[in-house]
Design a protein around this motif. Structure first.
Motif, PDB file in Angstrom:
ATOM      1  N   ARG A 184       2.699   1.728  -3.369  1.00  0.00           N
ATOM      2  CA  ARG A 184       1.843   2.363  -4.373  1.00  0.00           C
ATOM      3  C   ARG A 184       1.710   3.860  -4.110  1.00  0.00           C
ATOM      4  O   ARG A 184       1.786   4.683  -5.033  1.00  0.00           O
ATOM      5  CB  ARG A 184       0.456   1.700  -4.351  1.00  0.00           C
ATOM      6  CG  ARG A 184      -0.558   2.364  -5.260  1.00  0.00           C
ATOM      7  CD  ARG A 184      -1.922   1.716  -5.133  1.00  0.00           C
ATOM      8  NE  ARG A 184      -2.409   1.688  -3.768  1.00  0.00           N
ATOM      9  CZ  ARG A 184      -2.934   2.750  -3.135  1.00  0.00           C
ATOM     10  NH1 ARG A 184      -3.030   3.919  -3.752  1.00  0.00           N
ATOM     11  NH2 ARG A 184      -3.384   2.634  -1.903  1.00  0.00           N
ATOM     12  N   ARG A 185       1.544   4.233  -2.850  1.00  0.00           N
ATOM     13  CA  ARG A 185       1.407   5.650  -2.497  1.00  0.00           C
ATOM     14  C   ARG A 185       2.697   6.420  -2.780  1.00  0.00           C
ATOM     15  O   ARG A 185       2.664   7.560  -3.258  1.00  0.00           O
ATOM     16  CB  ARG A 185       1.038   5.775  -1.018  1.00  0.00           C
ATOM     17  CG  ARG A 185      -0.334   5.197  -0.669  1.00  0.00           C
ATOM     18  CD  ARG A 185      -0.495   5.081   0.826  1.00  0.00           C
ATOM     19  NE  ARG A 185      -0.622   6.378   1.458  1.00  0.00           N
ATOM     20  CZ  ARG A 185      -0.339   6.627   2.742  1.00  0.00           C
ATOM     21  NH1 ARG A 185       0.129   5.649   3.507  1.00  0.00           N
ATOM     22  NH2 ARG A 185      -0.487   7.828   3.235  1.00  0.00           N
ATOM     23  N   SER A 234       3.037   7.073  -6.490  1.00  0.00           N
ATOM     24  CA  SER A 234       2.135   8.163  -6.868  1.00  0.00           C
ATOM     25  C   SER A 234       2.679   9.505  -6.406  1.00  0.00           C
ATOM     26  O   SER A 234       2.582  10.517  -7.119  1.00  0.00           O
ATOM     27  CB  SER A 234       0.749   7.911  -6.257  1.00  0.00           C
ATOM     28  OG  SER A 234      -0.138   8.961  -6.563  1.00  0.00           O
ATOM     29  N   THR A 273       0.839  -1.210   0.000  1.00  0.00           N
ATOM     30  CA  THR A 273       0.000   0.000   0.000  1.00  0.00           C
ATOM     31  C   THR A 273       0.865   1.248   0.000  1.00  0.00           C
ATOM     32  O   THR A 273       0.639   2.188  -0.771  1.00  0.00           O
ATOM     33  CB  THR A 273      -0.935  -0.003   1.217  1.00  0.00           C
ATOM     34  OG1 THR A 273      -1.815  -1.132   1.136  1.00  0.00           O
ATOM     35  CG2 THR A 273      -1.760   1.271   1.273  1.00  0.00           C
ATOM     36  N   TYR A 307      -7.115  -3.657  -4.201  1.00  0.00           N
ATOM     37  CA  TYR A 307      -7.114  -2.229  -4.535  1.00  0.00           C
ATOM     38  C   TYR A 307      -5.725  -1.775  -4.979  1.00  0.00           C
ATOM     39  O   TYR A 307      -5.586  -1.022  -5.956  1.00  0.00           O
ATOM     40  CB  TYR A 307      -7.570  -1.397  -3.340  1.00  0.00           C
ATOM     41  CG  TYR A 307      -7.553   0.096  -3.616  1.00  0.00           C
ATOM     42  CD1 TYR A 307      -8.554   0.697  -4.375  1.00  0.00           C
ATOM     43  CD2 TYR A 307      -6.524   0.902  -3.138  1.00  0.00           C
ATOM     44  CE1 TYR A 307      -8.540   2.049  -4.646  1.00  0.00           C
ATOM     45  CE2 TYR A 307      -6.493   2.263  -3.400  1.00  0.00           C
ATOM     46  CZ  TYR A 307      -7.506   2.829  -4.154  1.00  0.00           C
ATOM     47  OH  TYR A 307      -7.478   4.174  -4.420  1.00  0.00           O
ATOM     48  N   ASP A 308      -4.684  -2.233  -4.267  1.00  0.00           N
ATOM     49  CA  ASP A 308      -3.321  -1.844  -4.622  1.00  0.00           C
ATOM     50  C   ASP A 308      -2.967  -2.303  -6.032  1.00  0.00           C
ATOM     51  O   ASP A 308      -2.397  -1.545  -6.826  1.00  0.00           O
ATOM     52  CB  ASP A 308      -2.320  -2.437  -3.622  1.00  0.00           C
ATOM     53  CG  ASP A 308      -2.418  -1.796  -2.252  1.00  0.00           C
ATOM     54  OD1 ASP A 308      -2.857  -0.635  -2.184  1.00  0.00           O
ATOM     55  OD2 ASP A 308      -2.070  -2.462  -1.253  1.00  0.00           O
ATOM     56  N   SER A 331      -5.425  -0.414  -8.560  1.00  0.00           N
ATOM     57  CA  SER A 331      -5.100   0.996  -8.660  1.00  0.00           C
ATOM     58  C   SER A 331      -3.777   1.204  -9.386  1.00  0.00           C
ATOM     59  O   SER A 331      -3.636   2.116 -10.208  1.00  0.00           O
ATOM     60  CB  SER A 331      -5.023   1.612  -7.257  1.00  0.00           C
ATOM     61  OG  SER A 331      -4.674   2.978  -7.324  1.00  0.00           O
ATOM     62  N   SER A 332      -2.791   0.369  -9.084  1.00  0.00           N
ATOM     63  CA  SER A 332      -1.492   0.476  -9.752  1.00  0.00           C
ATOM     64  C   SER A 332      -1.645   0.294 -11.260  1.00  0.00           C
ATOM     65  O   SER A 332      -0.967   0.959 -12.052  1.00  0.00           O
ATOM     66  CB  SER A 332      -0.523  -0.572  -9.203  1.00  0.00           C
ATOM     67  OG  SER A 332      -0.251  -0.345  -7.840  1.00  0.00           O
ATOM     68  N   ASP A 336      -4.366   3.352 -12.685  1.00  0.00           N
ATOM     69  CA  ASP A 336      -3.899   4.727 -12.533  1.00  0.00           C
ATOM     70  C   ASP A 336      -2.623   5.002 -13.310  1.00  0.00           C
ATOM     71  O   ASP A 336      -2.178   6.143 -13.409  1.00  0.00           O
ATOM     72  CB  ASP A 336      -3.657   5.054 -11.054  1.00  0.00           C
ATOM     73  CG  ASP A 336      -4.944   5.175 -10.261  1.00  0.00           C
ATOM     74  OD1 ASP A 336      -6.022   5.207 -10.895  1.00  0.00           O
ATOM     75  OD2 ASP A 336      -4.877   5.228  -9.019  1.00  0.00           O
TER      76      ASP A 336
END
Length: 697
Positions: free
Chosen positions: A422-423, A426, A419, A556-557, A560-561, A564
């Protein structure tokens, strides 16, 4: 019958209605969590970003509180990057707080000692209450606290000029990680061996009232962690001295994967093949059996592998008592020498790049960044609680690694925080390259820079495109050059393809490549083993979260990766050998060129840090310095690089493979352009014009 169908449809409608409600609730909770996370992230806004002045610094460098250039990040953006854990666990948190230096009562984490290894000391701030250096952070895993590395430890730089320090977010660190880890091992050994130092250590750890409650528990843990650090340093011992500002990160990642994938029978076989210079076996079957007594049959964790190496070196209880040379010969049957150090890459524009890493191994599309960063944490001390068990139902990691039909499967549980990875990726999208600070380093001669722009367009632009540093939609295209074409030191590229090892439970699983599927054999290229292991970690939910959240977060990780990420899956650009079915990794025998914006702040140059300044890089190879000093942050704004003489730093010599300063002789009229044309050598005036233009990028 009509009533029955009505009841069925009513039940389905009720279920769908509640599923929609559940989805809405989950989305609302996610949005709330995101908002709260952004608010929380902004709480640490120290105007100095935690930076402090240093007096009596290493190599006589004293500087005031570092300043920051405009790189698109606020104070809390920088501090969040410095202090966000990625799942690294170098040492128990309590130990790092209490550990003294080898020959002193001063703490190992004392700012002067930290500066000696060229990490960046910090003062306490909200996210960093203990005042750890840039890139060191508390990590909590399975109820225990650790100290570990963040991305910032290797990717935050500093430039000093006449007492003024400039902190460079995303810049290459000057760090000597090998020296730091060697010093850490020596300090831990001294704590074990010196009664007064041991007593102070135990008392200081107990006073923390954190993870340890008895002296016996502390000493047992000290033995275990000393063995683990010593194991890491032995496995990665190299005849090439890294010094400051570079590390063989890939070699060390490869070795950690091999250590955690090899099984006991494969390890025994490897040990039997270790021979002396005249061809005699170093270990007998009986010695191997004794050394491996009680060691796990499948996954051999840090604690057990550390015990194996300790037994190999011990002369007690019938163990073989190997000397250092023979111990390394055994090491070489299991691991590969990490002998190709490279400079720490700078991170601006990394999220906008199509391929990353020096050899372009990482495709940045889809979930590529998540895999790349997972591999990085494997190398920097993520706890790898990989275990082997009988097949027992659905396993995403087994499917991703090709183990779904195997009776025995490896579970890839670890401390790696996907998590946060990924953050962090970003977060890097908003980081911009640093602009030459004219008020500190001097004005740029615009007339020379304009002439230099013309030279750049002719000599450099085909590989190093010029981009807008603040263009949100920018795309940085890597231009790959085959190692035979570019002529620079080949060790890093060759090792990445040639290094092999035991594949453990991944033996005879199938892996996809760009030219087709292949079978992973028992002795396999480590790149294959790493690729599968990384997939396994990504497919294994976080052990520290309850079951529903761990799966929701993981999905989600990954999702989203993928969704996005605006980078498309394209083929590589440049001049390189194509992958073939017989050589599926040919394209990795190359090095990457990228945009040079901010390059002024990233010395020394070439991928292995073998050239001290931009001016030297434009010279013929025989005129480049064959030896120079590394470690100083004092900047040379004329040649554009760090001080390379006149102090007692690390003496870099360019004689051996891994250290060579050959190749990239475009300015000397020797290396052909991508189209095969060899341009005339630049004269002295042209070199200075070109450097002046590069300052503007």
């Amino acid at each position: 019958m009509a009533t029955l169908f009505q009841n069925i449809f009513a039940s389905i409608f009720f279920l769908l209605k509640n599923i929609k409600l559940l989805i809405v609730v989950i989305v609302l909770l996610a949005v709330i969590a995101l908002i709260l996370g952004k608010v929380y992230q902004g709480w640490d806004d120290d105007p100095d970003r935690g930076a402090i002045a240093i007096a009596n610094g290493t190599f006589g460098e004293n500087y005031s509180t570092p300043i920051y250039l405009d790189q698109g990040w606020s104070a809390n953006d920088s501090l969040w990057f410095y202090n966000t854990t990625q799942g690294s666990a170098l040492l128990p948190y309590d130990f790092f707080l209490a550990l003294e230096q080898e020959n002193s009562t001063d703490l190992f984490r004392d700012n002067q000692n930290i500066d000696r290894y060229r990490y960046l000391p910090q003062k306490p701030t909200f996210f960093n209450p203990e005042g750890f250096p840039v890139g060191f952070v508390q990590e909590t895993y399975k109820g225990k606290d650790y100290i570990g590395y963040t991305c910032a430890a290797c990717h935050t730089g500093q430039v000093n000029y006449q007492g003024t320090a400039i902190r460079i977010d995303g810049g290459p660190a000057m760090a000597d990680m090998v020296g730091f880890l060697t010093g850490l091992e020596k300090s831990m050994l001294a704590t074990q061996q010196q009664p007064q130092k041991k007593q102070r250590f135990v008392q200081n750890v107990l006073e923390l009232s954190n993870d340890y409650s008895t002296a016996q528990e502390i000493l047992q843990s000290l033995d275990q962690w000393t063995r683990t650090i010593r194991l890491y340093n032995t496995v990665n011992h190299s005849h090439i001295d890294y010094g400051y500002a570079r590390l063989d990160a890939f070699g060390r990642i490869y070795n950690r994967v091999l250590q955690h994938m090899i099984n006991k029978p494969q390890l025994a076989t490897a040990m039997k093949l270790a021979v002396s210079p005249i061809g005699n076996r170093i270990l007998t079957n009986q010695q191997i059996d004794k050394v491996l007594d009680g060691i796990g049959e499948n996954i051999i964790v840090d604690k057990q592998f550390g015990l194996v190496f300790e037994r190999l070196a011990s002369k007690e209880n019938g163990y073989p008592g190997l000397n250092q040379r023979d111990l390394l010969r055994v090491r070489n049957q299991v691991f590969n020498e990490a002998d190709a150090p490279t400079s720490y890459p700078f991170l601006w524009d990394i999220a906008q790049s199509d391929y990353v890493q020096w050899n372009g191994v990482a495709n940045n599309s889809g979930v590529g960044p998540l895999g790349r960063n997972t591999g990085e944490v494997i190398g920097v001390f993520g706890i790898l609680d990989w275990t082997s068990h009988e097949k027992n139902g659905f396993s995403l990691s087994a499917i991703l690694t090709g183990q779904e039909k195997l009776k025995q499967q490896v579970d890839f549980t670890s401390s790696i925080d996907l998590t946060n990875l990924r953050r962090l990726e970003s977060h890097l999208k908003s980081l911009q390259s640093p602009v030459w600070p004219r008020e500190i380093l001097g004005e740029i001669d615009l007339a020379k820079a304009q002439r230099g722009q013309v030279i750049y367009a002719k000599y450099c632009l085909s590989c190093h495109e010029v981009i807008e540093r603040n263009n949100w939609d920018r795309l940085v295209v890597a231009k790959m050059s085959d190692i035979g074409f570019i002529g620079t030191d080949k060790a890093a590229a060759v090792n990445g393809v040639a290094y092999s090892g035991k594949s453990g439970n991944l033996k005879h699983t199938v892996q996809s490549t760009d030219v087709g599927d292949l079978v992973i054999e028992e002795n396999a290229p480590v790149i294959q083993i790493l690729t599968s292991a990384t997939k396994g970690v990504i497919g294994t939910p976080d052990a520290d979260k309850y079951i529903v959240r761990r799966w929701l977060d993981r999905l989600y990780d990954i999702g989203s990766s993928f969704f996005d990420n605006t980078i498309r899956n394209t083929i590589k650009n440049g001049n390189y050998k194509s992958d073939t079915t017989s050589s599926p990794y040919n394209s990795l025998l190359a090095y990457k060129a990228r945009s040079l914006n901010g390059i002024w702040a990233t010395a020394p140059y070439l991928h292995n840090g073998s050239v001290p300044s931009l001016y030297d890089l434009l010279l013929p190879q025989e005129e480049r310095p064959s030896e120079f000093m590394v470690g100083s942050r004092e900047f040379d704004p004329v040649k554009v690089g760090f001080r390379a003489q006149g102090y007692d730093g690390f003496r870099y010599t360019t004689m051996r493979i891994g250290d060579k300063n050959t190749g990239h002789e475009y300015g000397a009229g020797r290396t052909p352009q991508l189209n095969g044309e060899v341009l005339p050598a630049l004269d002295e005036a042209q070199r200075w014009d070109l450097i002046e233009y590069i300052k503007t990028l």
